[in-house]
Scaffold this active site. Structure first.
Site, PDB file in Angstrom:
ATOM      1  N   HIS A 203       1.860   5.351 -10.975  1.00  0.00           N
ATOM      2  CA  HIS A 203       1.500   6.026  -9.720  1.00  0.00           C
ATOM      3  C   HIS A 203       2.580   5.988  -8.639  1.00  0.00           C
ATOM      4  O   HIS A 203       2.440   6.620  -7.595  1.00  0.00           O
ATOM      5  CB  HIS A 203       0.196   5.459  -9.144  1.00  0.00           C
ATOM      6  CG  HIS A 203       0.392   4.134  -8.460  1.00  0.00           C
ATOM      7  ND1 HIS A 203       0.432   2.950  -9.141  1.00  0.00           N
ATOM      8  CD2 HIS A 203       0.581   3.816  -7.168  1.00  0.00           C
ATOM      9  CE1 HIS A 203       0.638   1.967  -8.308  1.00  0.00           C
ATOM     10  NE2 HIS A 203       0.736   2.459  -7.089  1.00  0.00           N
TER      11      HIS A 203
HETATM   12  C1  UD1 Z   1      -0.990   3.759  -2.336  1.00  0.00           C
HETATM   13  C2  UD1 Z   1       0.010   2.772  -1.752  1.00  0.00           C
HETATM   14  C3  UD1 Z   1       0.593   1.926  -2.863  1.00  0.00           C
HETATM   15  C4  UD1 Z   1      -0.476   1.290  -3.699  1.00  0.00           C
HETATM   16  C5  UD1 Z   1      -1.433   2.361  -4.188  1.00  0.00           C
HETATM   17  C6  UD1 Z   1      -2.567   1.769  -4.977  1.00  0.00           C
HETATM   18  C7  UD1 Z   1       1.212   3.573   0.240  1.00  0.00           C
HETATM   19  C8  UD1 Z   1       2.521   4.031   0.748  1.00  0.00           C
HETATM   20  N1  UD1 Z   1       1.120   3.438  -1.103  1.00  0.00           N
HETATM   21  O1  UD1 Z   1      -0.278   4.632  -3.185  1.00  0.00           O
HETATM   22  O2  UD1 Z   1       1.385   0.902  -2.296  1.00  0.00           O
HETATM   23  O3  UD1 Z   1       0.124   0.658  -4.810  1.00  0.00           O
HETATM   24  O4  UD1 Z   1      -1.967   3.056  -3.060  1.00  0.00           O
HETATM   25  O5  UD1 Z   1      -3.246   2.742  -5.713  1.00  0.00           O
HETATM   26  O6  UD1 Z   1       0.322   3.305   1.013  1.00  0.00           O
HETATM   27  N2  UD1 Z   1      -5.681  10.523  -3.984  1.00  0.00           N
HETATM   28  C9  UD1 Z   1      -6.900  11.027  -4.371  1.00  0.00           C
HETATM   29  N3  UD1 Z   1      -8.002  10.258  -4.188  1.00  0.00           N
HETATM   30  C10 UD1 Z   1      -7.955   9.027  -3.672  1.00  0.00           C
HETATM   31  C11 UD1 Z   1      -6.724   8.523  -3.269  1.00  0.00           C
HETATM   32  C12 UD1 Z   1      -5.590   9.266  -3.426  1.00  0.00           C
HETATM   33  O7  UD1 Z   1      -6.999  12.140  -4.858  1.00  0.00           O
HETATM   34  O8  UD1 Z   1      -9.004   8.384  -3.557  1.00  0.00           O
HETATM   35  C13 UD1 Z   1      -4.479  11.322  -4.194  1.00  0.00           C
HETATM   36  C14 UD1 Z   1      -4.124  12.232  -3.065  1.00  0.00           C
HETATM   37  O9  UD1 Z   1      -3.629  13.413  -3.621  1.00  0.00           O
HETATM   38  C15 UD1 Z   1      -2.983  11.516  -2.376  1.00  0.00           C
HETATM   39  C16 UD1 Z   1      -2.316  10.815  -3.531  1.00  0.00           C
HETATM   40  O10 UD1 Z   1      -3.376  10.471  -4.418  1.00  0.00           O
HETATM   41  O11 UD1 Z   1      -2.171  12.373  -1.691  1.00  0.00           O
HETATM   42  C17 UD1 Z   1      -1.559   9.585  -3.156  1.00  0.00           C
HETATM   43  O12 UD1 Z   1      -2.388   8.681  -2.430  1.00  0.00           O
HETATM   44  P1  UD1 Z   1      -1.717   7.653  -1.388  1.00  0.00           P
HETATM   45  O13 UD1 Z   1      -2.779   6.789  -0.831  1.00  0.00           O
HETATM   46  O14 UD1 Z   1      -0.859   8.417  -0.452  1.00  0.00           O
HETATM   47  O15 UD1 Z   1      -0.715   6.831  -2.261  1.00  0.00           O
HETATM   48  P2  UD1 Z   1      -0.906   6.015  -3.607  1.00  0.00           P
HETATM   49  O16 UD1 Z   1       0.023   6.590  -4.612  1.00  0.00           O
HETATM   50  O17 UD1 Z   1      -2.324   5.880  -3.999  1.00  0.00           O
END
Ligand code: UD1
Length: 355
Positions: A203
């Site tokens: 991820h």
């Molecule tokens: C985030 C953290 C990372 C952690 C990870 C755990 C930051 C910078 N990164 O990364 O340190 O290891 O969480 O999983 O804060 N999305 C969904 N549904 C959800 C959540 C996310 O669809 O419930 C999708 C969205 O398209 C979003 C993307 O995942 O834009 C990324 O989510 P984001 O929270 O920005 O970063 P993670 O990669 O999850």
């Protein structure tokens, strides 16, 4: 004490579970705040349910978006909330945008900040998490380090006041829940045999937002010759779906099974039965270590250096040849010292906070 604990992303629910329990048992008033960074049921609610984390008092519903927009939106609402709630302490976990927003909002209001999982460093400033952790460590009053290496990293940066090595709170959660994980049942549901498959998660932005990197990872998984159960994070899923060439690559890789993100107990069950873990997650490197499962890390650096030093983890980046070789050669070293503590870190944190 009135303590505002702020969580928002999946690993933070795992970290908050034992700390929340210990703080409340010690008679503190805990106000649990969910930023909304992770919002899918499978990325959030199921963790609260399985781990018995209390229902958040506030859910800010900010949701994930670009780094600046997400962090800025959280900063504004958290500031208002902290003014209204007037906590004696704000408690933050790990290195996500939620961690940074909450730490910064509190520090600007001159509310003391406590950081759980302080002092971790990848020394890779292009990682958003590295920026978050460095900043939060430098504005925290209490810094709870999982290891001596983490405390030494802080000392190198001149941070020595309020630093406590307490052990790793993720191990607290595993200590309690590992025995409830039903490896036989979960592997059967997933159509694999214990010790006959690899478990994978991917991820990190550096791997998912780079089609070339993702393609190399898929090629490596496909070349392993054993089933690979890949629990696909929503970020990764959307990249795969949006790219026809990547989707096709995955489709023809018949031994690679892309499954939904798994709840905590299912993840622990699948990890416990895996021949090895292939991951770019931070937390899962430690979980694999605790469960005695070799780890192949799809990055060039790690914060969890102890897992590499003890021979349980191999850093391979996204080079398919290195991934395949490390996965096939993954062995379980004879020694697995308790480098992440005894599973009672949360109680130590509660004692220190309680004075
Ligand atoms: C985030 C953290 C990372 C952690 C990870 C755990 C930051 C910078 N990164 O990364 O340190 O290891 O969480 O999983 O804060 N999305 C969904 N549904 C959800 C959540 C996310 O669809 O419930 C999708 C969205 O398209 C979003 C993307 O995942 O834009 C990324 O989510 P984001 O929270 O920005 O970063 P993670 O990669 O999850």
């Amino acid at each position: 004490m009135r303590i505002a604990s702020v969580v928002g992303a999946r690993p933070q629910f795992v970290k908050a579970a034992p700390v929340s329990r210990a703080l409340r048992a010690a008679g503190n008033e805990e106000i649990l705040v969910h930023s909304g960074q992770h919002y899918d049921r499978g990325m959030s609610d199921v963790f609260f349910d399985q781990l018995g984390v209390p229902e958040p008092d506030y859910n800010l519903g900010v949701g994930s978006s670009s780094h600046g927009r997400m962090t800025g939106a959280m900063l504004g609402v958290l500031e208002e909330l902290f003014i209204e709630v007037a906590p004696d302490l704000v408690l933050v976990y790990g290195d996500t945008n939620t961690t940074l927003a909450a730490g910064l909002a509190a520090a600007k209001l001159v509310i003391p900040v406590a950081h759980v999982e302080a002092g971790l460093r990848s020394f890779e400033r292009s990682m958003p998490e590295e920026v978050n952790r460095v900043l939060v460590d430098h504005l925290s009053d209490l810094l709870f380090c999982p290891t001596g290496v983490a405390a030494a990293n802080l000392a190198t940066e001149g941070v020595t006041a309020g630093v406590h090595v307490v052990g790793d709170v993720m191990i607290d959660t595993l200590r309690v829940f590992a025995e409830r994980a039903e490896t036989e049942a979960v592997t059967a549901t997933c159509g694999v045999e214990p010790d006959g498959y690899y478990l994978a998660t991917v991820h990190r932005a550096s791997n998912t937002d780079e089609p070339v990197a993702l393609a190399r990872i898929i090629d490596a998984f496909a070349a392993l010759g054993s089933p690979v159960l890949w629990a696909v994070h929503p970020r990764t899923r959307s990249r795969l779906t949006a790219d026809a060439a990547l989707s096709r690559r995955l489709e023809v890789a018949t031994l690679v099974r892309a499954i939904d993100p798994q709840p905590y107990l299912e993840t622990v069950a699948l990890l416990g039965g895996a021949r090895a873990l292939l991951t770019d997650s931070g937390g899962m490197q430690k979980e694999a270590y605790f469960l005695g499962v070799p780890c192949v890390t799809l990055r060039n650096e790690t914060e969890w250096v102890e897992t590499v030093e003890t021979g349980w983890n191999t850093l391979v980046g996204t080079d398919p040849g290195r991934i395949v070789a490390a996965a096939r050669e993954a062995r379980r070293p004879a020694e697995r010292p308790p480098v992440y503590g005894d599973g009672h870190a949360a109680e130590r944190i509660a004692r220190i906070i309680g004075g």
